[in-house]
Write an enzyme that holds these catalytic residues in place. Sequence first.
Site, PDB file in Angstrom:
ATOM      1  N   GLU A 197      -0.217 -13.301   4.102  1.00 23.63           N
ATOM      2  CA  GLU A 197       0.723 -12.275   3.631  1.00 23.63           C
ATOM      3  C   GLU A 197       1.914 -12.210   4.590  1.00 23.63           C
ATOM      4  O   GLU A 197       1.756 -11.983   5.785  1.00 23.63           O
ATOM      5  CB  GLU A 197       0.022 -10.911   3.598  1.00 23.63           C
ATOM      6  N   LYS A 207      -1.740  10.875   8.401  1.00 32.45           N
ATOM      7  CA  LYS A 207      -0.862  10.251   9.404  1.00 32.45           C
ATOM      8  C   LYS A 207       0.081   9.254   8.728  1.00 32.45           C
ATOM      9  O   LYS A 207      -0.359   8.251   8.182  1.00 32.45           O
ATOM     10  CB  LYS A 207      -1.673   9.490  10.464  1.00 32.45           C
ATOM     11  N   GLU A 265      -7.164   0.286   0.962  1.00 31.84           N
ATOM     12  CA  GLU A 265      -6.151  -0.419   0.156  1.00 31.84           C
ATOM     13  C   GLU A 265      -5.434  -1.351   1.120  1.00 31.84           C
ATOM     14  O   GLU A 265      -4.644  -0.885   1.949  1.00 31.84           O
ATOM     15  CB  GLU A 265      -5.143   0.578  -0.439  1.00 31.84           C
ATOM     16  N   CYS A 310       2.532  -4.543  -1.037  1.00 30.32           N
ATOM     17  CA  CYS A 310       1.185  -5.115  -0.911  1.00 30.32           C
ATOM     18  C   CYS A 310       0.871  -6.046  -2.078  1.00 30.32           C
ATOM     19  O   CYS A 310       0.218  -7.063  -1.913  1.00 30.32           O
ATOM     20  CB  CYS A 310       0.160  -4.004  -0.835  1.00 30.32           C
TER      21      CYS A 310
HETATM   22  P1  NAP Z   1      -0.990  -1.437   9.507  1.00 27.86           P
HETATM   23  O1  NAP Z   1      -0.425  -1.971  10.747  1.00 27.86           O
HETATM   24  O2  NAP Z   1      -2.400  -1.730   9.179  1.00 27.86           O
HETATM   25  O3  NAP Z   1      -0.759   0.151   9.566  1.00 27.86           O
HETATM   26  C1  NAP Z   1      -1.124   1.022   8.539  1.00 27.86           C
HETATM   27  C2  NAP Z   1      -1.335   2.406   9.130  1.00 27.86           C
HETATM   28  O4  NAP Z   1      -2.447   2.385  10.018  1.00 27.86           O
HETATM   29  C3  NAP Z   1      -0.161   2.896   9.962  1.00 27.86           C
HETATM   30  O5  NAP Z   1      -0.038   4.294   9.822  1.00 27.86           O
HETATM   31  C4  NAP Z   1      -0.602   2.524  11.363  1.00 27.86           C
HETATM   32  O6  NAP Z   1       0.048   3.263  12.350  1.00 27.86           O
HETATM   33  C5  NAP Z   1      -2.074   2.827  11.311  1.00 27.86           C
HETATM   34  N1  NAP Z   1      -2.898   2.120  12.281  1.00 27.86           N
HETATM   35  C6  NAP Z   1      -2.586   1.030  13.052  1.00 27.86           C
HETATM   36  N2  NAP Z   1      -3.647   0.681  13.818  1.00 27.86           N
HETATM   37  C7  NAP Z   1      -4.651   1.531  13.509  1.00 27.86           C
HETATM   38  C8  NAP Z   1      -6.012   1.665  13.953  1.00 27.86           C
HETATM   39  N3  NAP Z   1      -6.552   0.838  14.849  1.00 27.86           N
HETATM   40  N4  NAP Z   1      -6.764   2.654  13.422  1.00 27.86           N
HETATM   41  C9  NAP Z   1      -6.243   3.496  12.481  1.00 27.86           C
HETATM   42  N5  NAP Z   1      -4.982   3.422  12.041  1.00 27.86           N
HETATM   43  C10 NAP Z   1      -4.179   2.445  12.540  1.00 27.86           C
HETATM   44  O7  NAP Z   1      -0.150  -1.880   8.249  1.00 27.86           O
HETATM   45  P2  NAP Z   1       1.422  -1.816   8.080  1.00 27.86           P
HETATM   46  O8  NAP Z   1       2.017  -2.982   8.753  1.00 27.86           O
HETATM   47  O9  NAP Z   1       1.920  -0.456   8.435  1.00 27.86           O
HETATM   48  O10 NAP Z   1       1.558  -1.924   6.498  1.00 27.86           O
HETATM   49  C11 NAP Z   1       1.625  -3.122   5.843  1.00 27.86           C
HETATM   50  C12 NAP Z   1       0.271  -3.489   5.243  1.00 27.86           C
HETATM   51  O11 NAP Z   1      -0.134  -2.479   4.326  1.00 27.86           O
HETATM   52  C13 NAP Z   1       0.345  -4.765   4.457  1.00 27.86           C
HETATM   53  O12 NAP Z   1      -0.741  -5.574   4.755  1.00 27.86           O
HETATM   54  C14 NAP Z   1       0.263  -4.285   3.007  1.00 27.86           C
HETATM   55  O13 NAP Z   1      -0.228  -5.240   2.123  1.00 27.86           O
HETATM   56  C15 NAP Z   1      -0.608  -3.098   3.133  1.00 27.86           C
HETATM   57  N6  NAP Z   1      -0.443  -2.187   1.981  1.00 27.86           N
HETATM   58  C16 NAP Z   1      -1.445  -2.143   1.041  1.00 27.86           C
HETATM   59  C17 NAP Z   1      -1.306  -1.331  -0.080  1.00 27.86           C
HETATM   60  C18 NAP Z   1      -2.394  -1.270  -1.120  1.00 27.86           C
HETATM   61  O14 NAP Z   1      -2.369  -0.358  -1.942  1.00 27.86           O
HETATM   62  N7  NAP Z   1      -3.336  -2.202  -1.155  1.00 27.86           N
HETATM   63  C19 NAP Z   1      -0.156  -0.552  -0.247  1.00 27.86           C
HETATM   64  C20 NAP Z   1       0.850  -0.642   0.722  1.00 27.86           C
HETATM   65  C21 NAP Z   1       0.670  -1.465   1.838  1.00 27.86           C
HETATM   66  P3  NAP Z   1       1.485   2.751  12.930  1.00 27.86           P
HETATM   67  O15 NAP Z   1       2.215   2.062  11.848  1.00 27.86           O
HETATM   68  O16 NAP Z   1       2.148   4.000  13.321  1.00 27.86           O
HETATM   69  O17 NAP Z   1       1.134   1.840  14.034  1.00 27.86           O
END
Ligand code: NAP
Length: 501
Positions: A413, A207, A281, A315
């Site tokens: 963050e 997804k 991650e 991230c």
């Molecule tokens: P997010 O809100 O946690 O979303 C990540 C993914 O999970 C999206 O596809 C999101 O869908 C989905 N999602 C949301 N709620 C969910 C739930 N309850 N159950 C399962 N999936 C769910 O994060 P984001 O704002 O998109 O991304 C930013 C974050 O990613 C930051 O904290 C960043 O540090 C982290 N990140 C970490 C790494 C690493 O390698 N450590 C790499 C890149 C990013 P929707 O977006 O469609 O709602």
Amino acid sequence: MSIVSKPSASKIEAPKRLDLRAAIGGGIFEYAPAPESVRPEIADQYGLFIGGEFIEPISGNHFASMNPATEDTLAMVADASSADVDRAVQAARDALPAWAGLSGKNRGKYMYRIARRMQERARELAVLETLDGGKPIKESRDVDVPLAAAHFFYHAGWADKLKYALPGRDPKPVGVCGQIIPWNFPLMMLSWKIAPALACGNTVVLKPAETTSLTALRFAQICQEIGLPKGVVNIVTGAGETGKAMVEHRGIDKIAFTGSTVVGKAIAKTVASTKKKLTLELGGKSANIIFEDASLDQAIEGIIEGIYFNQGHVCCAGSRLFVQESILDRVVDKLTDRMSTLRVGDPMDKNTDVGAINSKEQLDTIERFLATGENEGATKHDVCPSTLPEKGYWCKPCFYTGVQPSHTIAREEIFGPVLAVLSFRTPDEAISRANNSPYGLAAGVWTDKGSKIFDVAKKLDAGIVWLNTYNKFDPTSPFGGYKESGFGREGGRHGLLAYCQ
Ligand code: NAP
Ligand code: MG
């Protein structure tokens, strides 16, 4: 070849041809047309990619994917319900025996084909990534797409050598993998997830994030174009609810999640009572540490690369800058000078350094942090001269001095182009301040002394430590965090472990 579901004329308006230059109030600069000026083919409406075909979601619902630099709708994307996730998991399950039974050499052949096709379509993928996500074309062209292809090449090489990667074992695939990715590096995160899974003989349901589905859907077409067996890769688009349905699905053997720590914690709770394997991650608040003996001009470039790359939507962004007290004023002066040359604006312009913020929601989040920074007493340095376009979501890169370790902008963050500058006196103080964070993803160390580099690096609680450089990614090198930044590694030999029993 049918690649997309047919648009229903009553609901969907054809996407307008984008005039990005006009949208950012252009006409100021005239450039010769570049290859990137060509708009890639984007369908009006996309279905879900299940069992090798694009099919309509059961609900018939779609949502808009927009260009954050213009606020124009690019395409309508299918919203997958739990019943659609069910269909995708079934397709992946049906495809599993044949894919897992294929020799590693033959799995590798398919993966090399994917990698080569990504290279052939590199320009198209880069433009699509930039239009859908807002990142500068020079980054999608030179970083995202080449690295995505490199992950497939690298893992294709492992497919027939797994017993050497994991000596003493007979590596077996985990099964059906549910993979959930964020919006900051859409195609790159997709390849970090799909490539190792396929190399080890697993099938996947992936997804993408709601705001950036288009390159994943173009990737689905690539799977068709190279003749990947049906059902090995399935792409279900949708919002958080679709991801939640995957996490709760009993037919999935492993969840690989990249995203925020909040969602990661909720997923860990759900998965805890099941037999599913899990890798997370998550977020970060990484420290970039500059010692007084560092080569300062190089370090300034490292600071810029560390925090303003990809609008700070990274991230492992070096969002906490620790500068040795004796050089603090010089670093602030040099940083101010360098930032006055950064260009914010049209992501499709090759000279743009900082593009559009990915969504209105993310821009609101960043602005809340900016207000908090000033309310808590830090000093904002707004030194980037660019004029922001009227339409779209934009945030000028900035930095704060007078930041205390207890300040919100030093602890949480922000995921935007905002840097908190702090100081230290001794190496021990640098280490303890850098480690004073619930996160532990990455760190940078800048010094001329090799002995200091290794002494400091080994005491930092971080999954990745860059020495006299920052934000360098390579498929051969494992990437992942400690503490609240998650567990499991992606890339390298270590990354294969997550996809083998
Ligand atoms: P997010 O809100 O946690 O979303 C990540 C993914 O999970 C999206 O596809 C999101 O869908 C989905 N999602 C949301 N709620 C969910 C739930 N309850 N159950 C399962 N999936 C769910 O994060 P984001 O704002 O998109 O991304 C930013 C974050 O990613 C930051 O904290 C960043 O540090 C982290 N990140 C970490 C790494 C690493 O390698 N450590 C790499 C890149 C990013 P929707 O977006 O469609 O709602
Ligand atoms: Mg978008």
